[in-house]
Structures are given as C-alpha cells and as structure tokens.
Design a protein around this motif. Structure first.
Motif, short mmCIF file in Angstrom:
data_model
loop_
_atom_site.label_atom_id
_atom_site.label_comp_id
_atom_site.label_asym_id
_atom_site.label_seq_id
_atom_site.Cartn_x
_atom_site.Cartn_y
_atom_site.Cartn_z
N GLU A 1 0.85 -1.21 0.00
CA GLU A 1 0.00 0.00 0.00
C GLU A 1 0.88 1.24 0.00
O GLU A 1 2.04 1.19 0.39
CB GLU A 1 -0.91 0.04 1.23
CG GLU A 1 -0.19 0.34 2.52
CD GLU A 1 -1.12 0.35 3.75
OE1 GLU A 1 -1.89 1.30 3.91
OE2 GLU A 1 -1.04 -0.61 4.53
N ILE A 2 0.31 2.33 -0.47
CA ILE A 2 0.95 3.64 -0.28
C ILE A 2 -0.11 4.51 0.40
O ILE A 2 -1.16 4.79 -0.18
CB ILE A 2 1.37 4.29 -1.62
CG1 ILE A 2 2.31 3.34 -2.39
CG2 ILE A 2 2.06 5.63 -1.36
CD1 ILE A 2 2.80 3.91 -3.72
N SER A 3 0.15 4.87 1.64
CA SER A 3 -0.86 5.59 2.42
C SER A 3 -0.14 6.37 3.52
O SER A 3 1.07 6.20 3.69
CB SER A 3 -1.82 4.57 3.04
OG SER A 3 -1.17 3.92 4.12
N PRO A 4 -0.86 7.19 4.28
CA PRO A 4 -0.19 7.92 5.38
C PRO A 4 0.36 6.99 6.47
O PRO A 4 1.11 7.43 7.33
CB PRO A 4 -1.29 8.82 5.94
CG PRO A 4 -2.30 8.93 4.85
CD PRO A 4 -2.27 7.63 4.12
N ASP A 5 0.01 5.69 6.41
CA ASP A 5 0.62 4.72 7.32
C ASP A 5 2.09 4.50 6.98
O ASP A 5 2.87 4.09 7.83
CB ASP A 5 -0.08 3.34 7.19
CG ASP A 5 -1.16 3.15 8.24
OD1 ASP A 5 -1.51 4.13 8.92
OD2 ASP A 5 -1.66 2.00 8.37
N SER A 6 2.44 4.71 5.72
CA SER A 6 3.79 4.35 5.28
C SER A 6 4.57 5.56 4.75
O SER A 6 5.61 5.39 4.12
CB SER A 6 3.71 3.26 4.21
OG SER A 6 2.79 3.62 3.21
N CYS A 7 4.04 6.77 5.01
CA CYS A 7 4.72 8.00 4.56
C CYS A 7 4.85 8.94 5.75
O CYS A 7 4.09 8.84 6.71
CB CYS A 7 3.88 8.76 3.54
SG CYS A 7 3.44 7.89 2.06
N ARG A 8 5.77 9.89 5.65
CA ARG A 8 5.72 11.05 6.57
C ARG A 8 5.28 12.25 5.75
O ARG A 8 5.90 12.56 4.71
CB ARG A 8 7.07 11.33 7.22
CG ARG A 8 7.38 10.38 8.33
CD ARG A 8 8.47 10.87 9.29
NE ARG A 8 8.56 9.97 10.41
CZ ARG A 8 9.39 8.92 10.44
NH1 ARG A 8 10.20 8.67 9.43
NH2 ARG A 8 9.41 8.12 11.49
N LEU A 9 4.21 12.89 6.19
CA LEU A 9 3.59 13.99 5.46
C LEU A 9 3.46 15.18 6.40
O LEU A 9 2.80 15.06 7.43
CB LEU A 9 2.20 13.57 4.96
CG LEU A 9 2.13 12.26 4.15
CD1 LEU A 9 0.69 11.84 3.91
CD2 LEU A 9 2.86 12.42 2.82
N TRP A 10 4.10 16.28 6.04
CA TRP A 10 4.03 17.48 6.91
C TRP A 10 3.37 18.61 6.16
O TRP A 10 3.69 18.87 4.98
CB TRP A 10 5.44 17.93 7.32
CG TRP A 10 6.19 16.98 8.21
CD1 TRP A 10 5.84 15.71 8.59
CD2 TRP A 10 7.48 17.23 8.81
NE1 TRP A 10 6.81 15.15 9.39
CE2 TRP A 10 7.83 16.06 9.54
CE3 TRP A 10 8.36 18.31 8.80
CZ2 TRP A 10 9.03 15.96 10.25
CZ3 TRP A 10 9.56 18.21 9.51
CH2 TRP A 10 9.88 17.04 10.23
N ASP A 11 2.50 19.33 6.86
CA ASP A 11 1.91 20.53 6.27
C ASP A 11 3.03 21.54 6.00
O ASP A 11 3.87 21.79 6.87
CB ASP A 11 0.87 21.13 7.22
CG ASP A 11 0.24 22.37 6.62
OD1 ASP A 11 -0.68 22.22 5.82
OD2 ASP A 11 0.72 23.48 6.95
N ILE A 12 3.03 22.12 4.79
CA ILE A 12 4.13 23.02 4.41
C ILE A 12 4.15 24.29 5.26
O ILE A 12 5.21 24.76 5.66
CB ILE A 12 4.03 23.36 2.91
CG1 ILE A 12 4.54 22.18 2.10
CG2 ILE A 12 4.84 24.62 2.56
CD1 ILE A 12 4.42 22.35 0.63
#
Ligand code: 5GP
Length: 253
Positions: free
Chosen positions: A196-207
């Motif tokens: 999967e590619i999802s927020p479980d496997s990414c780090r996502l930061w608000d700019i």
C-alpha cells in the motif's frame, strides 16, 4: 456461500484469495500499530481512508507508467490486486531527515537532504526490519543486481510523482516506504509496486505549519489519526470537503 480463503493477516491488512487466479483481495483494517506492534489501537475509519488513498496513489502511478499491483477498488475497505511474490525488503526514500535516520545520524528532523536517499530494510518483524546494504541483499540472494537497478528507478519515480502531487496540496513528502513484488509473465518477471501507499507508510508534513499528517500522529500521541488522514484525503480530493466523518466501522461484503 462458501467463505473465502484467508491467505495472510498482517498488522494493518488481511489478504484473501481473489476471484480469479493470480488475484488477491486486500482488506484494510482499522488496526494501528507502531514500534513493531508494541503500541496498538483501533482507529475507526483508518482502513477506509487508507483503501481510498492507496487506490488514489496507485492509480496515479499507473497513469504515468509506473507498474503497480493495483487492479480496482471493490468497496470501502477492499481492493483487488495482482498476486505478487514480495521481495523481502522495505524500500525507504527520504527527502528530509526524520525518524530512524535522524536518530542514527544525529540530524534534526526536517533537515533537507542533499538529494533523495534510498535505504533498504530486511522485512522481518522478529528482527525489527533491520537496515541492510546492497551487499547483504546480493550475498543473501534477496534480489539480483537487475532487480536492484529496477527497484531504485521505481522508488525514485514514486518519489517524484508523490512529492509533486502532495506539494500541490500544501504537503511536504518527508519520506516513505514501499514494497516491491515480482509478477511472472511467461518466462519473464516484472517488478511492480505492491502492498500500500498511504499515510501509514509515509511522513507527510503541512508546508505552512509543519503539522504531521501521517502515522507519527499515532506513534507520538499528537492527536486524532483519522482526522489527519481525512485532511490528506480531503486536500487530494479523494474525499469530498463536506463528507460526513468516517466514524462507524464498515462491514465487508
Ligand atoms: P523510519 O525508518 O524513519 O522509522 O521510517 C521511514 C519511513 O518509512 C516512514 O515514512 C515510515 O512510516 C515508513 N516505514 C518504515 N517502516 C515501516 C513499516 O514497517 N511499516 C510501515 N507502514 N511504514 C514503515
């Protein structure tokens, strides 16, 4: 009706035998785990959001010619995917230092890296998915040199695609993990993005604010994980802006 056959149950997903040979049904659970399953919780709606987001990212990758295992979404929690032979590596791409890289190298989280850095971990929960080098991968025969060339190229293409897509909605892609599988076509094998590619496997930061919109919200007790994932889905247009929050578990067909 005969009960379908469960092939595998992991921490966040269940795999069932698919309707046709060579297919698998991937069911997204609401279970969240961190630190090699030492921390656990059920986050209502997480599975539904990850199913939609993974569909969105995999479909987009397919459209730019990056092969994935994704066939189609079946319902709120399930998608039909191609059966693949998973290469036992977690492929991590990092654009900014965070997590284990920050710990290992003493880099402040959020430090921009000179270029994207690709790391490999051996997929083994009992060992805590240890970092390995290409030397280990070649010596233990987990992947060939050709596979490694293809994996690097796939990982960087996924990084470019995801970074651009997310930047467009005010989100910085700090890092992510993908898994790669082999698909056999006659005498040939092809590598495709799997899992999967999802927020479980990414780090996502608000700019703007630096707010975390990924699984670190759960790992580090920073707030409501489903709200963070809903924010990502809404910005990407995967969920309509005025959608009712997903608060009830959804029954599978
Ligand atoms: P780190 O090595 O800093 O813990 O993780 C790097 C990136 O890979 C993060 O985006 C993290 O979410 C992802 N990642 C690393 N290991 C795993 C794993 O076992 N499962 C999932 N879902 N993501 C992982």
């Amino acid at each position: 009706m005969a009960r379908r056959k469960k092939i595998y149950e992991g921490k966040a997903k269940i795999l069932y035998e698919g309707p046709e040979p060579g297919t698998i049904v991937q069911y997204f659970k609401d279970d969240a785990t961190a630190y090699n399953a030492q921390k656990k919780a059920v986050i209502e709606g997480k599975g539904v959001l990850n199913n939609r987001l993974s569909e969105f990212f995999m479909t987009g990758l397919g459209q730019i010619g990056v092969p994935t295992h994704f066939i189609r979404r079946l319902n709120m929690r399930e998608q039909l995917v191609r059966s693949v032979e998973i290469i036992p590596l977690e492929v991590i791409v990092r654009n900014y230092a965070a997590g284990t890289m920050s710990q290992r190298l003493g880099l402040e989280e959020g430090t921009q890296l000179p270029r994207p850095i690709v790391e490999y971990c051996y997929k083994d929960d009992s060992l805590g998915d240890p970092l390995v080098t290409e030397e280990h991968i070649a010596a233990f025969g987990w992947a060939s040199q050709q596979d490694m060339d293809d994996i690097l190229s796939l990982a960087l293409r996924v990084n470019d695609f995801m970074s651009g897509l997310l930047l467009g909605v005010g989100i910085r892609l700090i890092d992510f993990k993908i898994e790669v599988g082999r698909v056999f076509e006659g005498d040939f094998q092809r590598l495709v993005i799997a899992d999967e590619i999802s927020p479980d496997s990414c780090r996502l930061w608000d700019i703007e604010t630096g707010a975390k919109l990924d699984k670190d919200v759960f790992r580090r007790d920073l707030g409501n994980l489903a709200d963070a994932y809903t924010e990502v889905a809404t910005r990407l247009g995967v969920m309509p802006k005025n959608a009712t929050p997903i608060t009830k578990p959804t029954l599978i067909n």
